[in-house]
Design a protein around this motif. Structure first.
Motif, PDB file in Angstrom:
ATOM      1  N   UNK A 145      -1.156  -1.645 -11.889  1.00  0.00           N
ATOM      2  CA  UNK A 145      -1.975  -0.441 -11.885  1.00  0.00           C
ATOM      3  C   UNK A 145      -3.360  -0.786 -11.367  1.00  0.00           C
ATOM      4  N   UNK A 146      -3.648  -0.291 -10.162  1.00  0.00           N
ATOM      5  CA  UNK A 146      -4.964  -0.447  -9.558  1.00  0.00           C
ATOM      6  C   UNK A 146      -5.410   0.943  -9.107  1.00  0.00           C
ATOM      7  N   UNK A 147      -6.673   1.094  -8.725  1.00  0.00           N
ATOM      8  CA  UNK A 147      -7.096   2.405  -8.203  1.00  0.00           C
ATOM      9  C   UNK A 147      -6.322   2.829  -6.946  1.00  0.00           C
ATOM     10  N   UNK A 148      -5.834   1.857  -6.175  1.00  0.00           N
ATOM     11  CA  UNK A 148      -5.123   2.166  -4.933  1.00  0.00           C
ATOM     12  C   UNK A 148      -3.623   2.360  -5.116  1.00  0.00           C
ATOM     13  N   UNK A 149      -3.048   1.690  -6.104  1.00  0.00           N
ATOM     14  CA  UNK A 149      -1.595   1.642  -6.196  1.00  0.00           C
ATOM     15  C   UNK A 149      -1.133   1.462  -7.639  1.00  0.00           C
ATOM     16  N   UNK A 150      -0.141   2.269  -8.020  1.00  0.00           N
ATOM     17  CA  UNK A 150       0.509   2.138  -9.314  1.00  0.00           C
ATOM     18  C   UNK A 150       1.991   1.883  -9.059  1.00  0.00           C
ATOM     19  N   UNK A 151       2.497   0.800  -9.643  1.00  0.00           N
ATOM     20  CA  UNK A 151       3.918   0.451  -9.528  1.00  0.00           C
ATOM     21  C   UNK A 151       4.500   0.218 -10.907  1.00  0.00           C
ATOM     22  N   UNK A 152       5.718   0.684 -11.153  1.00  0.00           N
ATOM     23  CA  UNK A 152       6.504   1.567 -10.298  1.00  0.00           C
ATOM     24  C   UNK A 152       5.801   2.904 -10.095  1.00  0.00           C
ATOM     25  N   UNK A 153       6.229   3.645  -9.069  1.00  0.00           N
ATOM     26  CA  UNK A 153       5.629   4.937  -8.771  1.00  0.00           C
ATOM     27  C   UNK A 153       5.674   5.792 -10.033  1.00  0.00           C
ATOM     28  N   UNK A 195       2.446  -8.547   0.385  1.00  0.00           N
ATOM     29  CA  UNK A 195       2.012  -8.287  -0.977  1.00  0.00           C
ATOM     30  C   UNK A 195       1.848  -6.773  -1.160  1.00  0.00           C
ATOM     31  N   UNK A 196       1.870  -6.277  -2.394  1.00  0.00           N
ATOM     32  CA  UNK A 196       1.872  -4.825  -2.603  1.00  0.00           C
ATOM     33  C   UNK A 196       0.765  -4.048  -1.885  1.00  0.00           C
ATOM     34  N   UNK A 197      -0.488  -4.492  -1.962  1.00  0.00           N
ATOM     35  CA  UNK A 197      -1.562  -3.731  -1.315  1.00  0.00           C
ATOM     36  C   UNK A 197      -1.487  -3.825   0.202  1.00  0.00           C
ATOM     37  N   UNK A 198      -1.006  -4.950   0.724  1.00  0.00           N
ATOM     38  CA  UNK A 198      -0.789  -5.067   2.169  1.00  0.00           C
ATOM     39  C   UNK A 198       0.349  -4.136   2.608  1.00  0.00           C
ATOM     40  N   UNK A 199       1.375  -4.052   1.786  1.00  0.00           N
ATOM     41  CA  UNK A 199       2.490  -3.146   2.052  1.00  0.00           C
ATOM     42  C   UNK A 199       2.006  -1.698   2.059  1.00  0.00           C
ATOM     43  N   UNK A 200       1.190  -1.335   1.092  1.00  0.00           N
ATOM     44  CA  UNK A 200       0.622   0.014   1.043  1.00  0.00           C
ATOM     45  C   UNK A 200      -0.151   0.312   2.313  1.00  0.00           C
ATOM     46  N   UNK A 201      -0.960  -0.637   2.747  1.00  0.00           N
ATOM     47  CA  UNK A 201      -1.740  -0.468   3.982  1.00  0.00           C
ATOM     48  C   UNK A 201      -0.818  -0.237   5.188  1.00  0.00           C
ATOM     49  N   UNK A 202       0.255  -1.008   5.271  1.00  0.00           N
ATOM     50  CA  UNK A 202       1.198  -0.849   6.385  1.00  0.00           C
ATOM     51  C   UNK A 202       1.873   0.525   6.361  1.00  0.00           C
ATOM     52  N   UNK A 203       2.261   0.991   5.167  1.00  0.00           N
ATOM     53  CA  UNK A 203       2.912   2.306   5.102  1.00  0.00           C
ATOM     54  C   UNK A 203       1.943   3.404   5.524  1.00  0.00           C
ATOM     55  N   UNK A 204       0.672   3.277   5.156  1.00  0.00           N
ATOM     56  CA  UNK A 204      -0.332   4.280   5.554  1.00  0.00           C
ATOM     57  C   UNK A 204      -0.535   4.242   7.070  1.00  0.00           C
TER      58      UNK A 204
END
Length: 154
Positions: free
Chosen positions: A109-117, A65-74
């Motif tokens: 759009x969340x505080x952690x992630x906005x998609x598309x960039x 999921x998007x936030x899990x993906x963000x966590x993995x990239x970090x």
């Protein structure tokens, strides 16, 4: 499976090796790489540095999921030696930067992630490799293809 486009950038150390290492991490931790752009040299964007960047964009299929993906990239950035993330629009040299550009046609759009960039269509170093691998892909907010968006900023 979601089809996700990631932007990669590095301006420290062995840049070509950094990109190859990031791609291997992505395949292990995120999913199958479906396509990969050529590597592009670019000047720093948003800050001054004597170090040029090497950039690429890849498409990966993932179950994350998007936030899990963000966590993995970090996590990948940290594993590769990145010590600080840019904040408040202040950028700096970095061994690896991984940006989530698109996650299917999701608008989020969340505080952690906005998609598309939110800045992708302003950056030639993102749009050139993205248009190389997905020229006909439509931006879910701007409703233009990647090739059309690149043409506007080139």
């Amino acid at each position: 499976m979601a089809k996700v486009y990631l932007g990669l950038g590095t301006n420290l150390g062995d840049k070509e090796q950094n990109l190859h290492s990031a791609i291997l991490y992505i395949e292990k931790q995120i999913g199958s790489v479906v396509s990969l752009s050529a590597f592009y040299n670019s000047e720093p964007w948003g800050f001054e540095s004597v170090n040029s960047f090497l950039n690429a964009v890849l498409c990966v299929e993932t179950d994350l999921l998007p936030l899990d993906l963000l966590h993995q990239t970090k996590q990948i950035e940290v594993c590769m030696g990145r010590t600080a993330k840019s904040s408040d629009g202040i950028y700096s040299d970095r061994i690896m930067d991984i940006d989530l550009l698109l996650y299917d046609a999701l608008i989020m759009e969340t505080p952690q992630l906005v998609l598309p960039h939110p800045l992708m269509n302003q950056r030639v170093f993102v749009m050139e490799p993205l248009a190389q691998i997905a020229p006909d892909l439509k931006h879910p907010v701007l409703h233009s293809t990647m090739a059309e968006l690149l043409k506007k900023i080139s």
